[in-house]
Scaffold this motif. Structure first.
Motif, PDB file in Angstrom:
ATOM      1  N   GLN A 134       2.688  -9.601  -1.412  1.00  0.00           N
ATOM      2  CA  GLN A 134       2.485  -9.197  -0.027  1.00  0.00           C
ATOM      3  C   GLN A 134       3.614  -9.707   0.861  1.00  0.00           C
ATOM      4  N   GLU A 135       4.089 -10.908   0.606  1.00  0.00           N
ATOM      5  CA  GLU A 135       5.229 -11.426   1.365  1.00  0.00           C
ATOM      6  C   GLU A 135       6.469 -10.570   1.119  1.00  0.00           C
ATOM      7  N   ARG A 136       6.657 -10.158  -0.126  1.00  0.00           N
ATOM      8  CA  ARG A 136       7.798  -9.307  -0.463  1.00  0.00           C
ATOM      9  C   ARG A 136       7.726  -7.978   0.279  1.00  0.00           C
ATOM     10  N   ASP A 139       8.426  -8.361   3.996  1.00  0.00           N
ATOM     11  CA  ASP A 139       9.845  -8.583   4.223  1.00  0.00           C
ATOM     12  C   ASP A 139      10.626  -7.276   4.107  1.00  0.00           C
ATOM     13  N   SER A 144       8.147  -7.655  10.128  1.00  0.00           N
ATOM     14  CA  SER A 144       7.755  -9.059  10.336  1.00  0.00           C
ATOM     15  C   SER A 144       7.820  -9.497  11.787  1.00  0.00           C
TER      16      SER A 144
END
Length: 233
Positions: A134-136, A139, A144
């Protein structure tokens, strides 16, 4: 129904299939998985057994692509009576890696909505799944900067929402949740006494489907995310 978002100060967004495409890639992987195992079972049986395996493994692996990969491998072993070849196992792993490496495809109107709403509201992401994945995606999405906070939850039950909203000091009457899943993004929020908006995606995982009895008309349903601007901006 009467809609009044006058008190709203914080808007929460689901991520997968609300901000960007996700479920489509799972359905494509399931099709290819069934092709890999077609000599062992029918497609319908393979789909059923894979879903059962995912449900069995949810408490262990949680949501996301990595758990899905492991469930595919475990299903392949059982469906083949443990005769599946190493080459096919490798192909299943490749399926999962290809899903992880997919580009992030934003849904229509997302950037416009976030750009406009971020000038007036505090925006947060409330999603579930694998933290790294999810962070990937966030980004890669280029979104963001619109968000004050991003939270990857293990699940989206009332208790998960309550704990997070308490931690962020967000009042229920000032919070609005927007998402594609009735089961995860809408009904828990409505049951808590806050407000929610349902923006359906054309494909829904069976685990996220709500029964008609649960789908009480206490929330706003939109055809696409950009329609929220009529109510919030």
């Amino acid at each position: 129904m009467d809609i009044d978002f006058g008190n709203i100060k914080v808007v929460g967004f689901d991520a997968d299939d609300t901000l960007w495409v996700n479920e489509t890639y799972f359905r494509e992987a399931e099709e290819r998985f069934a092709e890999l195992l077609e000599k062992f079972e029918t497609k319908n049986k393979i789909d059923q057994e894979l879903f059962k395996m995912e449900m069995k493994n949810l408490d262990t692996y949680g949501y996301g692509i990595k758990g899905f990969m492991l469930s595919m491998i475990e299903s392949a072993l059982e469906l083949s009576n443990y005769t599946i070849s190493q080459k096919t196992i490798s192909s299943i792993l490749t399926l999962g890696k290809e899903m992880i490496e997919k580009p992030v495809e934003l849904l229509p109107g997302v950037k416009e909505v976030l750009s406009l709403l971020s000038n007036k509201y505090r925006l947060i992401v409330l999603t579930k799944g694998d933290l790294l994945d999810q962070e990937r995606k966030l980004d890669k999405s280029g979104l963001s900067d619109y968000f004050h906070h991003v939270e990857v939850l293990s699940d989206k039950k009332e208790s998960n929402y309550r704990n997070l909203l308490d931690h962020l000091e967000i009042q229920l009457n000032e919070f609005l949740m927007i998402g594609n899943s009735l089961k995860s993004d809408v009904l828990p929020i409505i049951n808590m006494g806050a407000q929610a908006v349902h923006v359906p995606f054309h494909t829904t995982w069976a685990h996220e489907e709500a029964t008609p009895e649960e789908s009480v008309n206490k929330y706003l349903t939109l055809n696409e995310l950009s329609e929220i601007l009529k109510y919030l901006n």
